[in-house]
Design a protein around this motif. Structure first.
Motif, short mmCIF file in Angstrom:
data_model
loop_
_atom_site.label_atom_id
_atom_site.label_comp_id
_atom_site.label_asym_id
_atom_site.label_seq_id
_atom_site.Cartn_x
_atom_site.Cartn_y
_atom_site.Cartn_z
N UNK A 110 -3.74 -27.62 -42.89
CA UNK A 110 -4.82 -27.59 -42.06
C UNK A 110 -6.60 -27.15 -43.03
N UNK A 111 -6.77 -27.51 -42.73
CA UNK A 111 -7.90 -27.82 -43.58
C UNK A 111 -9.04 -26.55 -43.50
N UNK A 112 -8.42 -25.62 -42.76
CA UNK A 112 -9.46 -24.37 -42.64
C UNK A 112 -8.47 -23.16 -42.88
N UNK A 113 -9.20 -21.80 -42.80
CA UNK A 113 -8.76 -20.93 -42.05
C UNK A 113 -8.82 -20.90 -41.06
N UNK A 114 -7.81 -19.95 -40.58
CA UNK A 114 -8.40 -19.59 -38.92
C UNK A 114 -7.92 -18.59 -38.69
N UNK A 115 -8.43 -17.67 -37.74
CA UNK A 115 -8.69 -16.88 -37.09
C UNK A 115 -8.51 -16.30 -35.61
N UNK A 163 -11.77 -33.24 -54.11
CA UNK A 163 -11.41 -32.84 -52.81
C UNK A 163 -12.80 -31.64 -51.97
N UNK A 164 -12.39 -31.31 -53.25
CA UNK A 164 -13.79 -29.38 -52.84
C UNK A 164 -14.67 -30.58 -52.55
N UNK A 165 -15.44 -31.67 -53.05
CA UNK A 165 -16.94 -32.04 -53.05
C UNK A 165 -16.75 -32.46 -51.23
N UNK A 166 -14.99 -33.04 -50.49
CA UNK A 166 -15.45 -33.59 -49.41
C UNK A 166 -15.26 -32.23 -48.33
N UNK A 167 -14.41 -31.35 -48.76
CA UNK A 167 -13.75 -30.77 -47.58
C UNK A 167 -14.84 -29.27 -47.77
N UNK A 168 -15.49 -29.18 -48.33
CA UNK A 168 -16.27 -28.21 -48.72
C UNK A 168 -17.94 -27.95 -48.83
N UNK A 169 -18.10 -29.29 -49.32
CA UNK A 169 -19.69 -29.32 -48.91
C UNK A 169 -19.88 -31.04 -48.26
N UNK A 170 -19.21 -31.47 -47.87
CA UNK A 170 -19.18 -31.86 -46.90
C UNK A 170 -20.06 -33.22 -47.35
N UNK A 171 -19.83 -33.96 -48.46
CA UNK A 171 -20.36 -34.97 -49.07
C UNK A 171 -19.33 -36.34 -49.27
#
Length: 269
Positions: A6-11, A256-264
């Motif tokens: 999973x790429x995200x937190x889910x609630x 990886x953070x640049x892609x996953x969090x920043x949408x780079x």
């Protein structure tokens, strides 16, 4: 359409907000909040990296085979909001969620979902199919598990998303090739163990093929590959350096953070 992570937190939300069978998942550092089935197939980081690798710009048109709930498509639109994206999706529930997610994200005008089997895309008598050769780019996250080599999921939607027959990978590549214009790019993410087969399907249809491995951590073998080719090119294949996802502490690397969090963008060319 595919990921084991999973790429995200889910609630899960109460019934007054989101049906109990769905979750709202945050992607790109929470910039996108997308609905997905709680127990069915769930898109993850594979979809985010797929979108990051597509070399789109401006108001170009993009085709996605198996658009699912729209995670890859909407991550791509978050980077290039003027795009026109068309996707084919067989699962009615996923198609509805994709359209709902596009509305929730403010990208409704940029997304068109065609409810159809991917096989119909190559039929000349098919109704409402995209026009072959009309897209600048195409992308896909094909099913990962061959029918004869894995135990089907008891969930029918998840089983449909994960399983495919012996000839189906060739079908996905054929459709993607048919949809893009000459010099258009096709980008696919898949398991690393399928690389030789994927290259076999692509080599007579594309040139300038770039292979970018995804390593779970430094020194570990890649478990995913992104393969990108150019229709009509005769340039040789290149094996790129790739990307390491986690550092020794288990946190995502800055790349990886640049892609996953920043949408780079993850530039392969």
């Amino acid at each position: 359409m595919q990921s084991d992570v999973t790429a995200s937190s889910h609630t899960p939300h109460p019934a007054g907000h989101v049906p109990a069978s769905l979750t709202e998942d945050g992607f790109l550092g929470g910039r996108l909040k997308l609905l997905q089935p709680e127990k069915g197939f769930r898109a993850g980081i594979d979809s985010v990296f797929l979108a990051a690798a597509v070399p789109c710009a401006g108001s170009e048109s993009v085709f996605e085979a198996g658009i699912g709930t729209g995670v890859a498509a909407l991550c791509l639109l978050a980077r290039c909001p003027a795009l026109h994206l068309t996707g084919i999706e067989l699962g009615e529930r996923y198609a509805l969620l994709c359209e709902q997610n596009a509305r929730r994200s403010g990208f409704e005008a940029g997304v068109k979902v065609i409810r159809a089997d991917l096989r119909d895309a190559l039929r000349k008598d098919a109704i409402a199919m995209p026009v072959p050769g009309s897209f600048a780019h195409a992308m896909a996250n094909p099913p990962y598990h061959e029918d004869c080599r894995s135990t089907p999921s008891p969930n029918p939607l998840k089983a449909q998303a994960h399983a495919f027959g012996p000839a189906d990978l060739e079908l996905w590549v054929k459709v993607l090739h048919a949809m893009v214009a000459p010099r258009g790019t096709v980008t696919i993410i898949h398991k690393a163990e399928m690389l030789s087969r994927l290259l076999r399907e692509m080599e007579d249809r594309f040139g300038d093929i770039r292979v970018a491995p995804l390593h779970p951590r430094q020194g570990a073998a890649a478990n995913r590959v992104i393969v990108q080719g150019v229709k009509g090119s005769r340039a040789p294949m290149q094996l790129l350096h790739g990307l390491v996802l986690h550092d020794q502490s288990g946190r995502f690397t800055p790349e990886a953070e640049a892609v996953l969090r920043d949408g780079a963008a993850w530039q392969l060319r």
